[in-house]
Design an enzyme around this catalytic site. Structure first.
Site, PDB file in Angstrom:
ATOM      1  N   HIS A  72       0.840  -1.207   0.000  1.00 16.82           N
ATOM      2  CA  HIS A  72       0.000   0.000   0.000  1.00 16.82           C
ATOM      3  C   HIS A  72       0.865   1.244   0.000  1.00 16.82           C
ATOM      4  O   HIS A  72       1.931   1.298   0.624  1.00 16.82           O
ATOM      5  CB  HIS A  72      -0.995  -0.012   1.166  1.00 16.82           C
ATOM      6  CG  HIS A  72      -0.407  -0.008   2.535  1.00 16.82           C
ATOM      7  ND1 HIS A  72      -0.059   1.148   3.197  1.00 16.82           N
ATOM      8  CD2 HIS A  72      -0.150  -1.020   3.404  1.00 16.82           C
ATOM      9  CE1 HIS A  72       0.390   0.859   4.392  1.00 16.82           C
ATOM     10  NE2 HIS A  72       0.359  -0.462   4.553  1.00 16.82           N
ATOM     11  N   ASP A  74      -0.165   4.358   0.938  1.00 18.84           N
ATOM     12  CA  ASP A  74      -0.558   5.393   1.901  1.00 18.84           C
ATOM     13  C   ASP A  74       0.026   5.126   3.279  1.00 18.84           C
ATOM     14  O   ASP A  74       0.450   4.012   3.592  1.00 18.84           O
ATOM     15  CB  ASP A  74      -2.083   5.501   2.000  1.00 18.84           C
ATOM     16  CG  ASP A  74      -2.729   4.203   2.486  1.00 18.84           C
ATOM     17  OD1 ASP A  74      -2.347   3.122   1.989  1.00 18.84           O
ATOM     18  OD2 ASP A  74      -3.617   4.258   3.356  1.00 18.84           O
ATOM     19  N   ASP A 102       6.127   0.903   7.560  1.00 19.56           N
ATOM     20  CA  ASP A 102       4.740   0.619   7.142  1.00 19.56           C
ATOM     21  C   ASP A 102       4.295   1.579   6.038  1.00 19.56           C
ATOM     22  O   ASP A 102       3.680   2.595   6.324  1.00 19.56           O
ATOM     23  CB  ASP A 102       3.828   0.740   8.356  1.00 19.56           C
ATOM     24  CG  ASP A 102       2.413   0.250   8.109  1.00 19.56           C
ATOM     25  OD1 ASP A 102       2.176  -0.412   7.086  1.00 19.56           O
ATOM     26  OD2 ASP A 102       1.543   0.552   8.938  1.00 19.56           O
ATOM     27  N   GLU A 132      -5.067   1.758   2.214  1.00 15.66           N
ATOM     28  CA  GLU A 132      -5.086   0.577   3.085  1.00 15.66           C
ATOM     29  C   GLU A 132      -5.349   0.975   4.524  1.00 15.66           C
ATOM     30  O   GLU A 132      -6.069   0.271   5.250  1.00 15.66           O
ATOM     31  CB  GLU A 132      -3.745  -0.158   2.976  1.00 15.66           C
ATOM     32  CG  GLU A 132      -3.686  -1.495   3.697  1.00 15.66           C
ATOM     33  CD  GLU A 132      -3.231  -1.389   5.157  1.00 15.66           C
ATOM     34  OE1 GLU A 132      -3.342  -2.391   5.886  1.00 15.66           O
ATOM     35  OE2 GLU A 132      -2.779  -0.295   5.559  1.00 15.66           O
ATOM     36  N   GLU A 133      -4.769   2.098   4.940  1.00 12.19           N
ATOM     37  CA  GLU A 133      -4.848   2.502   6.344  1.00 12.19           C
ATOM     38  C   GLU A 133      -6.255   2.893   6.780  1.00 12.19           C
ATOM     39  O   GLU A 133      -6.536   2.963   7.974  1.00 12.19           O
ATOM     40  CB  GLU A 133      -3.880   3.654   6.614  1.00 12.19           C
ATOM     41  CG  GLU A 133      -2.404   3.324   6.414  1.00 12.19           C
ATOM     42  CD  GLU A 133      -1.851   2.374   7.466  1.00 12.19           C
ATOM     43  OE1 GLU A 133      -2.611   1.956   8.359  1.00 12.19           O
ATOM     44  OE2 GLU A 133      -0.654   2.053   7.391  1.00 12.19           O
ATOM     45  N   GLU A 157       3.910  -5.949   4.631  1.00 10.73           N
ATOM     46  CA  GLU A 157       3.633  -5.303   5.916  1.00 10.73           C
ATOM     47  C   GLU A 157       4.857  -5.510   6.809  1.00 10.73           C
ATOM     48  O   GLU A 157       5.645  -6.439   6.576  1.00 10.73           O
ATOM     49  CB  GLU A 157       2.395  -5.888   6.603  1.00 10.73           C
ATOM     50  CG  GLU A 157       1.066  -5.536   5.959  1.00 10.73           C
ATOM     51  CD  GLU A 157       0.668  -4.084   6.153  1.00 10.73           C
ATOM     52  OE1 GLU A 157       1.262  -3.406   7.025  1.00 10.73           O
ATOM     53  OE2 GLU A 157      -0.230  -3.623   5.428  1.00 10.73           O
ATOM     54  N   HIS A 344       3.356   3.529  12.901  1.00 11.89           N
ATOM     55  CA  HIS A 344       2.281   4.405  13.395  1.00 11.89           C
ATOM     56  C   HIS A 344       2.720   5.258  14.584  1.00 11.89           C
ATOM     57  O   HIS A 344       1.873   5.692  15.372  1.00 11.89           O
ATOM     58  CB  HIS A 344       1.038   3.590  13.788  1.00 11.89           C
ATOM     59  CG  HIS A 344       0.349   2.930  12.640  1.00 11.89           C
ATOM     60  ND1 HIS A 344      -1.000   2.616  12.658  1.00 11.89           N
ATOM     61  CD2 HIS A 344       0.805   2.503  11.439  1.00 11.89           C
ATOM     62  CE1 HIS A 344      -1.327   2.034  11.526  1.00 11.89           C
ATOM     63  NE2 HIS A 344      -0.237   1.957  10.766  1.00 11.89           N
TER      64      HIS A 344
END
Length: 371
Positions: A72, A74, A102, A132-133, A157, A344
């Site tokens: 992903h 984003d 990530d 995706e997030e 991931e 994150h």
């Protein structure tokens, strides 16, 4: 193609999910075309009118089969005070920046692996997705389109190079109680939405206990979990609250109907509304109902990644794009460099040594599954 400079260039693009990911796709597409890939895009406007897209890159025969590397484009937001967020700073054998783990580290490793592996008899696809997030929205569009059908796939991931063969689902609803406002000194003139919502919470605890009755020992915790993560309501302490809203999320184990908890929540809300004599209304709006995803431990892609990494396959309680990729017809596994525990957060990083190891494993995966 140099791995660290490529990753730093990816980190430099702010691809927070609220923004358009097209600048990220522009960079990825340039790199992929230079490696001989044919490319195309799926483009759309999101709910806020922001341009989004998926990038589909193919090298080799125009047919099903082969291998797909899926990542992903984003990222989650970052604290504006984090000065290194978009710099990709190299320090102590690590690359720091939003998305380093990530999952821009995987994107860089996938491109480098493609540059090292010769074209094979079967197709190699690089699938770069959007959003995706915030719900795997790009992957869902790829699945709905139905044009890509890899035989094997690796979903990128930050798994610390441990094959993840299964994960729980992810489901969420928004519950809105609407009451009648009034002066708090005269409670009979109104009906509090907050008080009504409060009467629902013991019911939610009971639902949680009911969900715990079904277990899957491959997971920790081994049962479906739930959480009320956000709640809002009322205007002032001396006004009977006219509205109260909250989100309820649950993560179903494999084999459990992802809508089971939704039905239980809807029934509980109806009972609470009825107990208020019709003065309070309740609306339950599903936000996501994604089922769990499982690839058998004996699957070829799982065994390959286990052998190459030296790490035994595992399961995780959080969601990825694995369900959608399996839906494309692929035997798929989640795998990539970086540690989910540093994703994150401010100070996110990926180890350079792990990046290099990932690129090597992905190179050998291309050679194995593309021929």
């Amino acid at each position: 193609m140099d791995l660290v400079p490529l990753l730093r260039s990816l980190i430099a693009v702010d691809s927070t999910s609220t923004r358009s990911n097209l600048p990220m796709l522009d960079l990825l597409e340039r790199e992929a075309r230079a490696l001989g890939f044919e490319t195309r895009r799926q483009a759309w406007l999101d709910a806020n009118g922001v341009e989004k897209g998926n990038l589909v890159c193919r090298r080799g025969p125009e047919a099903g089969g082969g291998l797909a590397l899926v990542g992903h484009s984003d990222c989650v937001p970052f604290d504006p005070a984090w000065g290194e967020a978009l710099l990709g700073v190299e320090r102590d054998g690590r690359i720091y920046g939003r998305g380093a783990a990530d999952t821009k580290g995987f994107l860089a490793a996938a491109l480098v692996a493609a540059s090292r592996a010769a074209p094979g008899r079967r197709p190699l696809s690089l699938l770069f997705t959007a959003d995706e997030e915030i719900g795997c929205l790009g992957a869902k569009r790829l699945l709905a389109e139905g044009r890509v059908h890899p035989r094997h796939a690796i979903v990128g991931e930050p798994t610390s190079l441990t094959p993840v063969r299964a994960h729980k689902g992810y489901c969420a609803v928004e519950v809105v109680f609407t009451g009648v406002e009034g002066h708090s000194a005269y409670p009979e003139v109104g009906a509090s939405a907050i008080h009504a919502a409060g009467r629902l919470f013991p019911e939610l605890e009971k639902i949680g206990e009911a969900l715990r009755a079904e277990v899957d020992g491959a997971f920790s915790p081994p049962h479906t979990t739930w959480n009320v993560g956000v709640i809002q309501g009322g205007k002032a302490r001396n006004i009977i609250a006219g509205e109260c809203r909250f989100t309820y999320e649950w993560r179903p184990i494999p084999g459990q109907d992802p809508r089971k908890a939704l039905r239980l929540v809807e029934d509980a809300c109806a009972r609470v509304a009825q107990a208020n004599g019709g003065k309070v209304q309740v609306q339950v709006t599903p936000l996501r109902t994604d089922a769990a995803a499982v690839t058998p431990a004996e699957a070829e892609i799982v065994r390959f990644l286990e052998s190459e990494s030296g790490n035994r396959p595992t399961t995780v309680p959080f969601g990825t794009e694995l369900p959608e990729v399996i839906g494309l017809g692929a035997e798929a596994c989640v795998f990539g460099p970086g540690d989910i525990r540093v994703a994150h957060r401010t100070g996110e990083y990926v180890e350079i040594a792990q990046l290099e190891q990932a690129a090597g494993i992905l190179t050998r995966a291309i050679e194995r599954f593309c021929g």
